[in-house]
Design an enzyme around this catalytic site. Structure first.
Site, mmCIF file in Angstrom:
data_model
loop_
_atom_site.group_PDB
_atom_site.id
_atom_site.type_symbol
_atom_site.label_atom_id
_atom_site.label_comp_id
_atom_site.label_asym_id
_atom_site.label_seq_id
_atom_site.Cartn_x
_atom_site.Cartn_y
_atom_site.Cartn_z
ATOM 1 N NE ARG A 375 60.663 48.624 59.166
ATOM 2 C CZ ARG A 375 59.862 49.674 59.107
ATOM 3 N NH1 ARG A 375 60.279 50.791 58.550
ATOM 4 N NH2 ARG A 375 58.635 49.613 59.584
ATOM 5 C CG HIS A 555 58.536 56.424 61.504
ATOM 6 N ND1 HIS A 555 58.571 57.607 60.798
ATOM 7 C CD2 HIS A 555 59.431 55.597 60.901
ATOM 8 C CE1 HIS A 555 59.460 57.490 59.818
ATOM 9 N NE2 HIS A 555 59.986 56.289 59.859
ATOM 10 C CB CYS A 587 58.275 60.705 57.158
ATOM 11 S SG CYS A 587 59.979 60.596 56.572
#
Length: 619
Positions: A375, A555, A587
């Protein structure tokens, strides 16, 4: 290939100090006790590197800048004494970075056996200069990190030359090596790839490739081969940055310095505010919400890309985004979520989106930096005083609220996160820049409130990550960081509910600062870190505001069952009051697919309803 190269290894002591006991291992276990077991492996590797022709080996020992106790310092002495005979016949560099070395540590390091040279970060560790001036071991090399490896600003070559000349006087001409302050991993690759930045701003910058040119130019200048043209262009760029009207905005400077006297708290305490908000919002117990973003589909990314490239008109763009918001609102209503979000379809990145609408920011086209794994992020560049020319999110948030009778959260990124995830100007203290961003976000918060948005979330995902490496500097950072957050929302009415969200990190040591942010509700990562967060409340920390520890990890593509989520919520209810607990994912959902999001949120809402029924029957 005939390239004389320096292999870089993480040093044995830092390797252990930065490790933690794995799951199921007793908490009291000290990884440092394995030193005797890892050293033989280091000896093997050193032997292989020597055989491959390495003339220098670099050991990164960055933990040397932290507050170490005598037992930890002793480990360094012990490790390098043990390695000394294996290091014979090869030059060894011990490299440190990101902060000053404490006095005792400096004494220990410079006395290490078997070491040829020492590397210090002289950008973030300017006090180390005084230690070097107080004495440096004779015959050893000093790798002077005068070029900043963590930022994108051009070096002040004249200032660096005078620092290096002073160091030459101490360590000797032949023992001084010009270097970057740390590896170049943390900065963008090459300014040559930037075609959109204007020439003035470009002249103020240096990416990794330019930093190497700077290092070489400085080294040559020291041996009398100064590139006069290069140095004078650099001096001109430094001067233009100091005097440019684009950098300074008197009104912003004035407003930010006026902030220092007050601590900007809301007038009423949090429990009274929560009562006023509940009267207005009328939420059930264990209210459900999500963190902000919904999946960003290929189609959605295409629409944004085409609009940016002017391939579609503004009307077509607004229509497409409006359809997406409408879809996300309908979905949340069908799922029966209590407090909705608009899904952020118009946003590329939670920092870049705001930076593009604030003055004082510039953007690179290819300034990518690794975040973790594969990332990468493209941090904005803050070059001048920050202000908000016009409303940034009100149009979309109002549109979304008009589609539903349920509360719609306004969605903002907080000042500390914008700061910590940008390349920040280095010509004023970080906290001053942060206060300026806070004032810009404050304007936005108040505009959202005026537009009828009653719940406003101000994300501070990166609050913890800006924490200094040294204990003595933590209190000051936390004080201005938390203050900056409070500035953003100190002007709203009691009935406006302020949320904040924090991502992955270890909160337990800063929980009192989090409480001091004085948000009405905090949603916080919890499930991914194995519910470490809840241990703080078990240990008796009192928390009176609303809190939503994440009930599942976004995630991962796996879909948690209703039972699993209910079990998580029950664990929370064991340590937190029923009336302050919220139910939400860890998240945002931006990186997930709808095929994962729909069933996961269905189960989350079902779990909340199941527990509401159970709690009602207990009553």
């Amino acid at each position: 290939l005939g390239v004389d190269t320096v292999p870089v290894l993480v040093g044995p002591v830092s390797y252990l100090l930065l490790s933690k006991p794995s799951k199921g291992v007793d908490k009291s276990f000290s990884p440092l006790s394995l030193l005797g077991k890892v050293l033989p492996v280091y000896k093997e590797v050193v032997a292989e590197l020597k055989a491959a022709g390495a003339s220098w080996i670099q050991f990164d020992e960055p933990t040397l800048v932290k507050d170490l106790d005598s037992h930890q310092l002793q480990a360094f002495t012990q490790a390098y004494a043990e390695l000394e005979s294996s290091l014979n016949g090869v030059n060894v560099l011990i490299e440190t970075y990101f902060a000053d070395l404490p006095v005792e540590t400096y004494k220990t390091v410079t006395a290490l056996k078997g070491v040829t040279g020492f590397g210090f970060d002289l950008v973030r560790g300017s006090k180390t200069l005084d230690l070097i001036k107080g004495g440096f071991p004779s015959g050893k090399y000093l790798f002077a990190g005068v070029v900043d490896g963590r930022n994108i600003w051009a070096n002040d070559l004249a200032a660096s030359v005078s620092t290096l000349q002073a160091l030459e006087g101490i360590v000797g001409k032949d023992k001084l090596v010009v270097s970057t302050s740390c590896s170049l991993l943390h900065t963008a690759v090459d300014l040559v790839n930037e075609t959109k930045l204007d020439d003035e701003i470009k002249s103020w910058l240096a990416f990794a490739a330019q930093k190497i040119v700077e290092v070489n130019a400085l080294a040559k200048a020291l041996v009398g081969q100064k590139d006069e043209a290069f140095f004078s262009a650099n001096a001109a760029a430094q001067a233009s940055r100091k005097s440019s009207p684009r950098v300074t905005n008197e009104a912003v400077q004035k407003a930010a310095s006026a902030l220092q006297g007050s601590d900007h708290r809301r007038a009423t305490n949090v429990s009274a505010r929560l009562d006023a908000q509940q009267k207005k919002l009328n939420l059930p117990i264990l209210p459900t919400t999500t963190i902000g973003s919904f999946p960003q589909t290929m189609d959605l990314r295409r629409v944004r890309r085409e609009y940016k490239a002017k391939k579609i008109s503004e009307d077509e763009y607004v229509k497409a985004i409006k359809e997406e918001i409408s879809k996300v609102v309908k979905l949340q209503e069908e799922l029966d979520i209590d407090v909705l979000v608009h899904g952020e379809p118009e946003r590329n990145d939670m920092v870049e989106y705001f930076g593009e609408q604030l003055s004082g920011f510039a953007f690179s086209a290819n300034g990518w930096v690794q975040s973790y794994g594969s990332r990468c992020v493209k941090p904005p560049i803050i070059y001048g005083d920050v202000s908000r020319p016009k409303a940034m999110t009100v149009f979309w948030s109002s549109m979304a609220q008009s589609m539903t009778s349920r509360p719609m959260k306004g969605m903002l990124t907080g000042p500390v996160t914008i700061l910590n995830w940008s390349f920040v100007r280095n010509d004023q203290p970080r906290f001053e820049t942060c206060y300026q961003i806070a004032l810009a976000i404050k304007d936005e918060v108040e505009d959202l409130e005026k537009a009828g948005i009653n719940v406003i979330q101000i994300d501070e995902a990166a609050l913890r990550e800006g924490l200094p490496l040294r204990k003595s500097e933590e209190a000051f950072y936390l004080e201005w960081a938390v203050h900056s957050f409070r500035i953003t929302n100190c002007g709203v009415q009691d009935t406006t509910q302020i949320h904040t969200h924090m991502c992955y990190s270890n909160f337990n040591d800063i929980i009192h600062s989090i409480i001091d942010m004085d948000a009405d509700v905090i949603t916080i990562e919890n499930s991914r870190s194995d519910e470490k967060l809840l241990s703080v409340f078990r240990e008796g920390v009192k928390y009176g505001a609303g809190i939503g520890p994440g009930v599942y990890d976004i995630h991962s593509p796996r879909i948690p069952s209703t039972e699993e989520i209910a079990d998580r919520i029950n664990k929370m209810l064991a340590v937190l009051e029923t009336n302050i607990l919220w139910v939400n994912p860890d998240c945002g959902l931006k990186t997930r697919k709808y095929a994962e999001v729909n069933p996961a949120l269905t189960n989350m809402v079902a779990a909340a309803k199941l527990l509401r029924t159970e709690l009602a029957s207990h009553k």
